[in-house]
Design an enzyme around this catalytic site. Structure first.
Site, PDB file in Angstrom:
ATOM      1  N   GLY A   8       0.835  -1.210   0.000  1.00 57.25           N
ATOM      2  CA  GLY A   8       0.000   0.000   0.000  1.00 57.25           C
ATOM      3  C   GLY A   8       0.865   1.254   0.000  1.00 57.25           C
ATOM      4  O   GLY A   8       0.540   2.249   0.650  1.00 57.25           O
ATOM      5  N   GLY A  11      -0.683   4.861  -0.921  1.00 58.05           N
ATOM      6  CA  GLY A  11      -1.838   5.385  -0.185  1.00 58.05           C
ATOM      7  C   GLY A  11      -1.472   6.559   0.711  1.00 58.05           C
ATOM      8  O   GLY A  11      -0.356   7.082   0.659  1.00 58.05           O
ATOM      9  N   GLN A  12      -2.430   6.948   1.572  1.00 58.74           N
ATOM     10  CA  GLN A  12      -2.243   8.155   2.391  1.00 58.74           C
ATOM     11  C   GLN A  12      -1.009   8.044   3.295  1.00 58.74           C
ATOM     12  O   GLN A  12      -0.181   8.946   3.344  1.00 58.74           O
ATOM     13  CB  GLN A  12      -3.485   8.410   3.263  1.00 58.74           C
ATOM     14  CG  GLN A  12      -3.439   9.773   3.946  1.00 58.74           C
ATOM     15  CD  GLN A  12      -4.288   9.858   5.217  1.00 58.74           C
ATOM     16  OE1 GLN A  12      -4.795   8.854   5.723  1.00 58.74           O
ATOM     17  NE2 GLN A  12      -4.443  11.064   5.726  1.00 58.74           N
ATOM     18  N   ILE A  35      -0.770  -1.859  -6.061  1.00 61.97           N
ATOM     19  CA  ILE A  35      -1.663  -2.665  -6.899  1.00 61.97           C
ATOM     20  C   ILE A  35      -1.808  -1.960  -8.255  1.00 61.97           C
ATOM     21  O   ILE A  35      -1.689  -0.723  -8.326  1.00 61.97           O
ATOM     22  CB  ILE A  35      -3.058  -2.875  -6.243  1.00 61.97           C
ATOM     23  CG1 ILE A  35      -3.646  -1.558  -5.759  1.00 61.97           C
ATOM     24  CG2 ILE A  35      -2.994  -3.907  -5.133  1.00 61.97           C
ATOM     25  CD1 ILE A  35      -5.110  -1.648  -5.382  1.00 61.97           C
ATOM     26  N   TYR A 143     -15.348  -1.613   9.665  1.00 66.75           N
ATOM     27  CA  TYR A 143     -13.968  -1.123   9.801  1.00 66.75           C
ATOM     28  C   TYR A 143     -13.456  -1.439  11.200  1.00 66.75           C
ATOM     29  O   TYR A 143     -12.366  -1.986  11.381  1.00 66.75           O
ATOM     30  CB  TYR A 143     -13.974   0.387   9.549  1.00 66.75           C
ATOM     31  CG  TYR A 143     -12.628   1.063   9.626  1.00 66.75           C
ATOM     32  CD1 TYR A 143     -11.648   0.822   8.665  1.00 66.75           C
ATOM     33  CD2 TYR A 143     -12.352   1.986  10.640  1.00 66.75           C
ATOM     34  CE1 TYR A 143     -10.425   1.475   8.722  1.00 66.75           C
ATOM     35  CE2 TYR A 143     -11.134   2.639  10.694  1.00 66.75           C
ATOM     36  CZ  TYR A 143     -10.174   2.378   9.739  1.00 66.75           C
ATOM     37  OH  TYR A 143      -8.956   3.029   9.787  1.00 66.75           O
ATOM     38  N   LYS A 147     -10.583  -3.986  12.479  1.00 67.13           N
ATOM     39  CA  LYS A 147      -9.413  -3.506  13.235  1.00 67.13           C
ATOM     40  C   LYS A 147      -9.233  -4.291  14.534  1.00 67.13           C
ATOM     41  O   LYS A 147      -8.105  -4.588  14.941  1.00 67.13           O
ATOM     42  CB  LYS A 147      -9.516  -2.000  13.519  1.00 67.13           C
ATOM     43  CG  LYS A 147      -9.336  -1.129  12.289  1.00 67.13           C
ATOM     44  CD  LYS A 147      -7.979  -1.338  11.642  1.00 67.13           C
ATOM     45  CE  LYS A 147      -7.736  -0.445  10.444  1.00 67.13           C
ATOM     46  NZ  LYS A 147      -6.530  -0.818   9.676  1.00 67.13           N
TER      47      LYS A 147
HETATM   48  C1  AKB Z   1     -10.989   6.971   9.251  1.00 69.75           C
HETATM   49  O1  AKB Z   1     -11.525   8.045   9.512  1.00 69.75           O
HETATM   50  O2  AKB Z   1     -11.567   5.992   8.770  1.00 69.75           O
HETATM   51  C2  AKB Z   1      -9.508   6.841   9.568  1.00 69.75           C
HETATM   52  C3  AKB Z   1      -9.296   6.337  10.954  1.00 69.75           C
HETATM   53  C4  AKB Z   1      -9.382   7.238  12.104  1.00 69.75           C
HETATM   54  O3  AKB Z   1      -9.023   5.182  11.131  1.00 69.75           O
HETATM   55  N1  AKB Z   1      -8.872   8.091   9.367  1.00 69.75           N
END
Ligand code: AKB
Length: 318
Positions: A8, A11-12, A35, A143, A147
């Site tokens: 990655g 990416g950011q 990728i 998300y 995590k």
């Molecule tokens: C998001 O906002 O999804 C990310 C994070 C805080 O994990 N920047």
């Protein structure tokens, strides 16, 4: 000498971390994994080797690790919180099936692994003020679920197989280099683009909603310093609370207006972003990171704002 693969790399975080790692360890020792469609460009392409490294393709990762004698993998492949809610299956495929591939390759080839976690690993039942290192993690977003699994699976590979896995729970990251895509904290970057372009900023997060944030130079240091930390001092591994500042939209707006008094902001709250933001901590307690590997942030709200405005003005006016 370290031999590093960054998955990655465009990416950011990856675009800046790859450069930082090349400055530290030498350009030829850091492979920029990407990728197709997100190839490294400019200085990133010229400063060291690159390879297609799709996190969902374990064999491809094995080939790169063997070919370049990789001993450390920075696994930055992930969808951010808002876009993950729209594509939950893909978020899982990249975040967890992908992590499994990375950890297996690391186990077989004795690599250390850094995979970022996030404030998104916390949820509505977590204590919101000075959120402790060890606390309730019952997020309601895919998300967040991915995590929490990232943290658990990484700890599992350390305990069961001795893979040197480490991570931090990143807050919102603010940078003028590569914009984030699809996160809840993106507004804290977008606001600077509006301010520098002289446009009114439409804020998707409601007044009074505090979230932790960090300027990218501190975030890059967090990655490298944790990976260089003495393992004997680490009580925790996946992942450490780290923070630099915590503010609601009106506070960053006021800070920008100190330098740009004509700047205007209006609220148009995005219900998805707002519900995610409300489920995340208001402020993190990062004392475990401070005690175990000497973490500290250099940038606060005022110094970050000054630097962001200066650098973004240079970039957009260039
Ligand atoms: C998001 O906002 O999804 C990310 C994070 C805080 O994990 N920047």
């Amino acid at each position: 000498m370290k031999k590093i693969l960054v998955i990655g790399s465009t990416g950011q975080i990856g675009s800046e971390l790859t450069t930082e790692l090349r400055n530290r360890y030498g350009g030829s020792n850091v492979v920029a994994g990407y990728i197709p469609g997100a190839e490294p460009k400019g200085a990133l392409a010229e400063s060291g080797p690159a390879a297609i490294a799709d996190v969902t393709n374990g064999e491809q990762l094995t080939d790169i690790v063997k070919q370049h004698n990789i001993d450390t993998i920075y696994n930055l492949a992930a969808l951010l919180s808002v876009v993950a809610e729209q594509k939950p299956r893909l978020a899982w495929k990249i975040g967890i099936d992908g992590l499994w591939n990375v950890l297996e390759v690391a186990r077989e080839n004795k690599c250390a692994v850094f995979t970022p976690s996030s404030i998104g690993s916390f949820g509505p039942n977590t204590p919101h003020e000075l959120t402790p290192q060890d606390t309730i993690q019952r997020p309601k977003t895919i998300y967040g679920v991915s995590k929490v699994c990232t943290e658990l699976l990484s700890d599992y590979y350390f305990t069961k197989y001795g893979v040197d896995t480490r991570s931090v729970r990143f807050p919102g990251l603010i940078s003028y280099v590569t914009p984030p895509g699809g996160g809840t904290t993106d507004y804290a970057v977008d606001i600077f683009y509006s301010a520098v372009r002289g446009e009114k900023f439409i804020c998707p997060i409601a007044k009074g909603t505090r979230m932790d944030m960090m300027y990218m130079p501190d975030a890059l240091r967090a990655c490298t310093e944790l990976m260089e930390a003495n393992p004997d001092k680490l009580i925790h591994r996946n992942g450490f609370n780290v923070t630099a500042m915590s503010f609601p939209p009106e506070k960053i707006y006021a800070e920008i207006r100190r330098r740009k008094p004509d700047f205007k902001m209006e609220y148009q709250v995005d219900p998805l972003k707002q519900s995610i933001a409300e489920s995340w901590p208001d402020s993190l307690d990062d004392s475990a990171a401070r005690e175990e590997w000497g973490w500290h942030a250099n940038f606060g709200l005022a110094s970050m704002t000054r630097d962001m405005l200066e650098k973004l003005e240079e970039k957009l006016n260039a």
